[in-house]
Design an enzyme around this catalytic site. Structure first.
Site, PDB file in Angstrom:
ATOM      1  N   GLU A 188     -15.151  -3.109  55.377  1.00 35.80           N
ATOM      2  CA  GLU A 188     -14.063  -3.830  54.728  1.00 35.80           C
ATOM      3  C   GLU A 188     -13.856  -5.208  55.348  1.00 35.80           C
ATOM      4  O   GLU A 188     -13.583  -6.183  54.649  1.00 35.80           O
ATOM      5  CB  GLU A 188     -12.767  -3.017  54.804  1.00 35.80           C
ATOM      6  CG  GLU A 188     -12.783  -1.710  54.038  1.00 35.80           C
ATOM      7  CD  GLU A 188     -12.747  -1.896  52.528  1.00 35.80           C
ATOM      8  OE1 GLU A 188     -12.663  -3.060  52.067  1.00 35.80           O
ATOM      9  OE2 GLU A 188     -12.800  -0.890  51.816  1.00 35.80           O
ATOM     10  N   ASP A 321     -22.006   3.277  46.212  1.00 39.39           N
ATOM     11  CA  ASP A 321     -22.104   2.162  45.272  1.00 39.39           C
ATOM     12  C   ASP A 321     -22.788   0.888  45.749  1.00 39.39           C
ATOM     13  O   ASP A 321     -23.900   0.547  45.329  1.00 39.39           O
ATOM     14  CB  ASP A 321     -20.711   1.829  44.723  1.00 39.39           C
ATOM     15  CG  ASP A 321     -19.643   1.703  45.798  1.00 39.39           C
ATOM     16  OD1 ASP A 321     -19.990   1.612  46.985  1.00 39.39           O
ATOM     17  OD2 ASP A 321     -18.450   1.665  45.443  1.00 39.39           O
ATOM     18  N   GLU A 454     -14.035  -3.414  38.680  1.00 43.26           N
ATOM     19  CA  GLU A 454     -15.444  -3.125  38.376  1.00 43.26           C
ATOM     20  C   GLU A 454     -15.822  -3.321  36.904  1.00 43.26           C
ATOM     21  O   GLU A 454     -16.864  -3.891  36.583  1.00 43.26           O
ATOM     22  CB  GLU A 454     -15.799  -1.702  38.823  1.00 43.26           C
ATOM     23  CG  GLU A 454     -16.001  -1.553  40.309  1.00 43.26           C
ATOM     24  CD  GLU A 454     -14.710  -1.670  41.084  1.00 43.26           C
ATOM     25  OE1 GLU A 454     -14.753  -2.141  42.243  1.00 43.26           O
ATOM     26  OE2 GLU A 454     -13.651  -1.280  40.551  1.00 43.26           O
ATOM     27  N   THR A 538     -19.855  -8.094  47.363  1.00 44.17           N
ATOM     28  CA  THR A 538     -19.228  -6.971  46.685  1.00 44.17           C
ATOM     29  C   THR A 538     -17.715  -7.097  46.578  1.00 44.17           C
ATOM     30  O   THR A 538     -17.075  -6.276  45.941  1.00 44.17           O
ATOM     31  CB  THR A 538     -19.621  -5.651  47.385  1.00 44.17           C
ATOM     32  OG1 THR A 538     -19.416  -4.565  46.504  1.00 44.17           O
ATOM     33  CG2 THR A 538     -18.847  -5.460  48.668  1.00 44.17           C
TER      34      THR A 538
END
Length: 581
Positions: A188, A321, A454, A538
């Site tokens: 993160e 993912d 997403e 991402t």
């Protein structure tokens, strides 16, 4: 008789009495004056009209140029099967070039939403990680690193919010301090803080962002000091002491370990220090040694042996993912050269595995991605996995024409499913995951919505790669659902239940970093953060694609031939993230 001088004879033509005695000459002079006056007036009018027309044409040209991927390579294409419109092509990707004032209006609406979210954060949670809008206070859910502020830097810049960006920049320069006794998620912190700072640096050129990115990355680096190079996923920012979550049994998480390559490669490129890139790329080389034939890795990996835990889940949702996303994107970031060829090869292998997980629902034939547990499949799909349609569209052009069409077709099918995750609920907002039961199509599993990006992300890729404006309409519908259900006077909140609309009390930092940014780009010309020049991490932080001049390593890690000259190509996408919120 004395002659008049020639000069005195000429002056008589200027005396009014001369013409009063000669009415014909007076009339002729008047006609000449009128004709000359009209001629000058007409000339001036033509010049003014010409200048106005030039200005108008220049404005139209500027708008058209904003809608070109690359003016030098663009050309007109075939008519659309359903309606006639001028189009341009770039790298076999078609999009409509017509000027659309509706997109301008929608983009401004998204910008206003960003201002509402940002100003709420400034008012109630300035400098803290995230805003709790209902109670109007901030919380430090990431150790007090100013997560929302850092995550928002590039969104503010891209939207042209200069004053807001400058205010945030000053906070970074004077108040952002990483020397905290806080156990941080390596993943993160990398995608939000390192990625956010690097993107702000690439956009603005302000070196304070690069200096801060280097500072936090140096604090994260000890996490990679394992026998295999596969990192631990947690580390204390002040004292080091890397380790893994207790609930994983000491194992590292796939997505958490394989989603730092873009940021750390970029940091090495910007600083000239190879250590960041070496640490991150060693992970991929380690995984390559035992990469399964179907390219599908379980979500738990032992950092000491490098072995994947066969009992753990295979998924394109949470905890799996973005590993697959970064295989493709590092290949793009590396200009698709020999040094990054193995990333593309691993990604293509994984996409074959993905195809084996695709099933269709009944009765409506929605394509969805199963999860795999050992030898059995689970008919469950996370909304996080809705990054996959965008990833497939992004990677399709690397295939031959027949396979590229198959991959792009699957991308379209999956994004239709993801859009229906939203449309199938009373609030028109998607739940966290869905189950597919025979004869029932899809049903909400975990029913919260935390403002995830997403599906919108994939809509951006599908629109840019196909030119189909339907994807913009879907994105607008999703935006309106957020406005109706999630907007309150003090910011935006998620929903505890997408069926009832009950609100939670958190404005996730990625709502500003990703969801609103992707919505803004969905209604902007493709030249705004062009896929030719930028690749998205991402967390939707765009990183500038630059040439790689490092040397290629063979499978044993020895130096081989230097990379070929870099050629910038389009690309960029997003992720699904293993957020455990």
């Amino acid at each position: 008789m004395a002659r008049r001088s020639s000069s005195s004879s000429r002056w008589r033509y200027l005396h009014p009495a001369y013409y009063l005695k000669r009415p014909k000459r007076l009339a002729f002079l008047f006609i000449v004056f009128v004709v000359a006056t009209f001629a000058v007036w007409d000339r001036q009018s033509l010049v003014r009209e010409h200048e106005a027309e030039i200005t108008k044409l220049q404005e139209q040209l500027n708008r058209l140029q904003d809608q070109l991927w690359n003016a030098g390579d663009s050309k007109q294409l075939r008519e659309d099967s359903t309606h006639t419109t001028d189009k341009v092509t770039h790298n076999d990707n078609v999009w409509e070039s017509e000027i659309d004032p509706i997109n301008d209006q929608r983009r401004e609406k998204v910008k206003e939403a960003m201002l509402h979210a940002w100003n709420s954060y400034v008012k109630y949670a300035w400098g803290q990680d995230e805003l709790q809008p209902q109670t109007k206070n901030g919380v430090n859910s990431f150790g007090g690193l100013g997560a929302t502020l850092v995550d928002s830097l590039d969104t503010l810049y891209i939207m042209g919010l200069k004053d807001e960006f400058q205010k945030a920049r000053e906070w970074v320069a004077t108040s952002l301090d990483f020397n905290k006794d806080y156990v941080a998620s390596v993943f993160e912190t990398t995608i939000r803080v390192v990625g956010g700072l690097l993107s702000a640096y690439d956009l603005s050129g302000d070196k304070i962002f690069l200096e801060k990115a280097k500072d936090i990355a140096d604090r994260l680096l000890p996490a990679w000091d394992t026998p295999t190079g596969i990192p631990y996923n947690r580390i204390n920012l002040a004292h080091g002491n890397p380790h893994n979550h207790g609930w994983t049994g000491g194992e590292s998480i796939l997505a958490d370990s394989g989603t730092e390559q873009l940021e750390f490669i970029a940091l090495s490129q910007r600083t000239g220090d190879p250590k960041y890139q070496q640490k991150a790329e060693k992970v991929i080389r380690q995984l390559q040694k035992t990469y399964p034939s179907d390219g599908l890795l379980p979500i738990y990996i032992n950092p000491h042996s490098g072995a994947a835990a066969s009992y753990s889940t295979v998924t394109f949702g949470a905890m799996g993912d973005s590993f697959y996303e970064y295989l493709l994107k590092v290949w793009i970031q590396g200009n698709k050269t020999e040094a990054v060829k193995h990333y593309r090869e691993m990604w293509e292998t994984s996409m074959e595995g993905l195809l084996s997980l695709i099933r269709k629902s009944t009765p409506s034939s929605f394509s969805y991605i199963c999860e795999k547990n050992g030898g059995s499949l689970s008919n469950k799909m996370d909304e996080l996995a809705c990054f996959v349609p965008g990833m497939l569209a992004l990677g399709s052009s690397g295939y031959g024409s027949e396979k590229a069409e198959k991959i792009l077709s699957l991308s379209k099918e999956l994004v239709w499913t993801c859009y229906n995750f939203y449309q199938s609920t009373p609030t028109k907002l998607a739940g966290e995951n869905y189950f597919f039961h025979g004869g029932q199509d899809m049903s909400v599993g975990t029913s919260w919505n935390i403002l995830r990006p997403e599906t919108v992300e994939s809509l951006v890729y599908l629109w840019r790669f196909t030119g189909n404006k339907t994807y913009q309409e879907w994105g607008w519908n999703i935006f309106q659902a957020f406005e109706k259900n999630s907007r309150i006077d003090s910011g935006y909140v998620g929903l505890k239940d997408v069926n009832t609309g009950v609100k939670d009390n958190m404005m996730q930092s990625f709502f500003l970093a990703e969801t609103l940014k992707y919505l803004y780009l969905l209604f902007s010309p493709p030249s705004v953060i062009s896929f030719d020049e930028w690749v998205f991490n991402t967390e939707a932080h765009p990183l500038k694609i630059t040439p790689r001049n490092d040397k290629v390593e063979n499978d044993e890690g020895a130096e081989a031939k230097p990379q070929s000259k870099a050629v910038i190509r389009p690309f960029g996408r997003k992720q699904g993230r293993s957020d455990h919120n």
